[in-house]
Scaffold this motif. Structure first.
Motif: not given
Lengths: 518, 75
Positions: A117, A120-122, A125, B14-15, B17-19, B21
């Motif tokens: 996670a 991919f999302f970091g 951030k 965090f999760y 926003d991740g999902f 975007s």
């Protein structure tokens, strides 16, 4: 072999497991290798601060993500199959198989839910360094996750570190370190992950070659070829080295498989290594099993003896020696192993009767024998042979073992050449002009998958008839269920996995055509 | 209290926003993951892959007796 086992049930159960494992292995090696390639690329980005490296990293990370997501959980089905189709085996192996699989499950869960996670999302951030650390942890974690699966598989190839408890009818782990540092486990782990590195390197090389053929994303392609070429060359050399290590371990733990993949029937000193050859069935037989002769072969004299034991004069046993026995070389015949296995089986029968008759004294004496190391080394280790009707049942399909092994090795050498040429042309600055090479590289994208699957076919078919080497043949391991239900789930899997594969390939191709967007 | 909630909220954001975007391929593979997990865990496990021994026997002793019987059956 096992009177009550329906052969079609055994065959369908094996076919289903093979299908699931083959499909699962289409996703796993790319994850193992591409995770490291991405981590290396990101390390260069963090070190240099060059935004192009970030773009390159994110592009390959996207392809890694697609493969990772589609492949996730495809291995769970293998565990379902153990409980449904292979219940005798699942019970018999006890916690030895369960412990490594549980560690793998926990590791995979934490890895997938946290660091992937962050990967991919970091972006933007978390700090650059923490993001890089996450990428490395994903790479290390994915490969450690594979370790536990391979430890479990290696135990099936070379069962160590356990004692059989007749009371529970299960093997119980007595030494975790023996199981973990099993010689076959170490060689299998190193050989398997390095083959994953190689596969991922070829994947990156092939797609980069595609961009160069299309004359787009030139910088991304050149830099990616640099990384994949060097990583791929080192990985292919490691594959050869660990393959040699693996063969040495096999020669000790599974000598029949070793003899089969060289089609060596008559053991000899100064044994030659067959570089290439064609087999045909001869009129000679061992029991009911036909013996194969070479129509032609190219042999390197003495090399098999050197590879196996490090000396030219070393004796390498052939299939005849291993089946009929060779007293002068201290090799026990399969007939003798059948007798010893049958002795253990009769003792188990006596134990069962004593327990039924509440004769606890006799039951305790018999149970004590199963805890005795000498009894285990001299008798219990041959328990599986008690299911044989004739000694030739110990011989695997020699043609399958021979061709899968040689094709895999040939492909290995082809990969070394390709990675070497990629680096050579890149440093000479002529890569884009070598259109033939770019096409060869592009067309090679599937070859490491073929090599990897061949390796698994060799490992698993080459050790037949065993599900656990010398302890349990596949025919004794299956559940007594209808073959119809296995056929149904076989078809379901074939459809499910084919759809997943189509989904992966189509998303992957679309993303490759789009190219890096960031 | 706020100091306790804050790290959890940050992880949630965090999760979340991740999902939110996610790119097109991210949405598509998540769709595939959900369908796949449903098929594997719900459909296959429940209807096609019962645990053979668990279904047939209630106790561990019965299971071990059955396996012992299987292992000592005639050739």
């Amino acid at each position: 072999m096992f009177e009550n086992a329906d052969l079609s049930l055994v065959d369908w159960s094996r076919a289903q497991f093979a299908l699931t494992a083959i499909y699962h292995w289409l996703f796993v090696p790319l994850t193992l290798g591409l995770s490291f390639i991405v981590a290396i690329m990101e390390s260069i980005y963090v070190k240099t601060g060059n935004e192009e490296w970030k773009r390159i990293t994110r592009f390959w990370m996207t392809l890694f993500g697609i493969n990772f997501a589609i492949g996730v959980a495809t291995g769970i089905i293998l565990e379902f199959e153990f409980g449904t189709n292979w219940s005798n085996y699942s019970w018999f192996v006890g916690d030895i198989f369960g412990a490594p699989l549980a560690i793998e499950g926990i590791l995979a869960f934490f890895l997938e839910s946290t660091f992937v996670a962050v990967m991919f999302f970091g972006w933007n951030k978390v700090s650059k360094k923490f993001h890089l650390l996450s990428s490395w942890l994903v790479a290390v974690g994915a490969n450690l996750s594979a370790l536990w699966i391979l430890v479990a598989n290696a135990w099936m190839q070379n069962p160590v570190g356990m004692v059989f408890n007749p009371d529970t009818a299960r093997n119980e782990m007595v030494n975790f370190w023996d199981v973990l540092f099993n010689e076959v486990a170490i060689s299998k782990f190193l050989h398997t992950i390095s083959s994953g590195f190689l596969l991922a390197s070829m994947f990156v090389l092939s797609i980069s070659a595609y961009y160069l053929i299309k004359r787009r994303e030139i910088l991304l392609a050149r830099r990616s070829i640099l990384i994949s070429g060097v990583f791929g060359l080192l990985s292919s050399l490691l594959v050869i080295y660990t393959g040699d290590f693996s063969a040495k371990a096999l020669a000790k733990a599974q000598p029949v498989k070793f003899a089969a993949f060289e089609a060596l029937y008559e053991g000899k000193q100064n044994a030659g290594l067959v570089a290439a050859g064609i087999l045909k069935e001869s009129d000679k037989k061992i029991g009911n099993t036909a013996v194969n002769d070479f129509v032609f072969r190219i042999q390197i004299p003495g090399f098999l003896s050197i590879l196996t034991k490090g000396e030219r004069d070393a004796f390498v046993p052939g299939i005849y020696d291993l089946v009929n026995g060779n007293q002068s070389r201290g090799i026990m015949s399969v007939s003798e192993k059948i007798d010893r296995g049958t002795k253990v089986r009769n003792m188990l029968e006596d134990y069962k009767t004593a327990r039924k008759n509440n004769d606890s004294g006799k039951a305790e004496i018999l149970a004590g024998m199963f805890r005795d190391k000498k009894f285990n080394d001299e008798n219990f280790r041959y328990f599986g042979y008690s299911f044989f009707k004739s000694p030739d049942e110990a011989i695997p399909d020699v043609k399958v073992a021979f061709y899968t092994f040689h094709l895999m090795v040939m492909l290995g050498f082809l990969f070394i050449l390709e990675f070497f040429l990629a680096i050579y042309f890149l440093f000479r600055g002529t890569l884009e002009k070598q259109r033939w090479f770019l096409w060869v590289a592009l067309c090679s994208i599937l070859l490491p998958y073929v090599a990897g699957e061949l390796g698994w076919v060799l490992a698993e078919m080459g050790r037949q008839p065993w599900i656990i080497q010398d302890l349990m043949p596949v025919s004794a391991a299956v559940s007594q269920i209808s073959s119809g239900s296995v056929i149904t789930t076989f078809i379901l899997f074939a459809i499910l996995f084919t759809l997943l594969l189509i989904a992966e390939i189509s998303i992957m191709i679309k993303q490759i055509k789009i190219g890096p967007k960031h | 209290m706020n100091r306790l909630i804050s790290p959890f909220f940050r992880i949630f954001r965090f999760y979340y926003d991740g999902f939110r975007s996610m790119s097109w391929w991210g949405r598509r593979v998540w769709g595939i993951i959900i369908i796949k997990l449903f098929i594997i865990i719900i459909v296959l496990k429940l209807f096609f892959f019962p645990d053979f021994l668990h279904r047939k026997f209630k106790t561990e002793k019965q299971k071990s007796e059955y396996i012992l019987e299987q292992l000592t059956k005639s050739k």
